[in-house]
Design a protein around this motif. Structure first.
Motif, short mmCIF file in Angstrom:
data_model
loop_
_atom_site.label_atom_id
_atom_site.label_comp_id
_atom_site.label_asym_id
_atom_site.label_seq_id
_atom_site.Cartn_x
_atom_site.Cartn_y
_atom_site.Cartn_z
N LYS A 31 31.20 13.15 6.68
CA LYS A 31 31.66 11.82 7.12
C LYS A 31 30.50 10.86 7.26
O LYS A 31 30.63 9.68 6.95
CB LYS A 31 32.40 11.93 8.46
N ASN A 32 29.39 11.35 7.76
CA ASN A 32 28.21 10.50 7.96
C ASN A 32 27.28 10.48 6.76
O ASN A 32 26.24 9.84 6.82
CB ASN A 32 27.44 10.97 9.19
N LEU A 43 29.13 7.66 -3.00
CA LEU A 43 28.05 8.64 -3.10
C LEU A 43 28.11 9.54 -1.88
O LEU A 43 28.40 9.08 -0.78
CB LEU A 43 26.69 7.94 -3.13
N VAL A 44 27.83 10.81 -2.11
CA VAL A 44 27.74 11.76 -1.01
C VAL A 44 26.30 12.25 -0.97
O VAL A 44 25.80 12.77 -1.95
CB VAL A 44 28.71 12.95 -1.20
N PHE A 45 25.65 12.04 0.16
CA PHE A 45 24.28 12.49 0.33
C PHE A 45 24.33 13.93 0.84
O PHE A 45 24.62 14.18 2.00
CB PHE A 45 23.54 11.57 1.30
N THR A 50 25.50 21.53 2.91
CA THR A 50 26.61 21.20 2.02
C THR A 50 26.48 21.92 0.68
O THR A 50 27.49 22.31 0.09
CB THR A 50 26.75 19.67 1.81
N VAL A 51 25.24 22.12 0.22
CA VAL A 51 25.03 22.88 -1.01
C VAL A 51 25.42 24.34 -0.80
O VAL A 51 26.09 24.95 -1.63
CB VAL A 51 23.58 22.74 -1.52
N TRP A 52 25.02 24.92 0.34
CA TRP A 52 25.42 26.30 0.66
C TRP A 52 26.94 26.43 0.64
O TRP A 52 27.49 27.37 0.07
CB TRP A 52 24.86 26.70 2.03
#
Length: 115
Positions: A31-32, A43-45, A50-52
């Protein structure tokens, strides 16, 4: 950012036990980390967590149990993890007009991986 290693990845059975909690954590985390540029482009930073999560979800969706398949998935996603905070990789949703963001042109999915 430190790369994901095989010993950090749970098997499908163990992941299913923690998945409901992890899904909620990642939803809150993202969300942030989401930036809306236009209604049709965001875009999602990403970060290491999040990669895991994405690796675990791919293993779950594809029902991967063979070590070589799991390691290949880790290797693919590790390519997105940037070793230095100045460097960035991008992937995103939508289309960009010429000159908006070069990496968005002709791409279906864009993400920035930051430490």
């Amino acid at each position: 950012m430190r790369k994901i290693t095989r010993d950090e990845i749970l098997n499908i059975y163990e992941y299913e036990k923690v998945r409901p909690q992890k899904v909620q954590e990642i939803i809150q985390l993202k969300k942030n980390r989401r930036l809306f540029i236009e209604p049709w482009v965001h875009l999602v930073f990403e970060n290491r967590e999040t990669v895991w999560f994405q690796i675990q979800e791919m293993i779950r969706a594809e029902r991967m149990v063979r070590e070589e398949e799991i390691q290949q998935e880790i290797d693919v996603y590790n390519e997105l993890i940037v070793p230095h905070p100045i460097e960035k990789y991008s992937t995103g949703r939508g289309f960009a007009s010429k000159g908006t963001i070069d990496s968005l042109v002709n791409r279906a999915h864009t993400r920035f991986i930051l430490s």
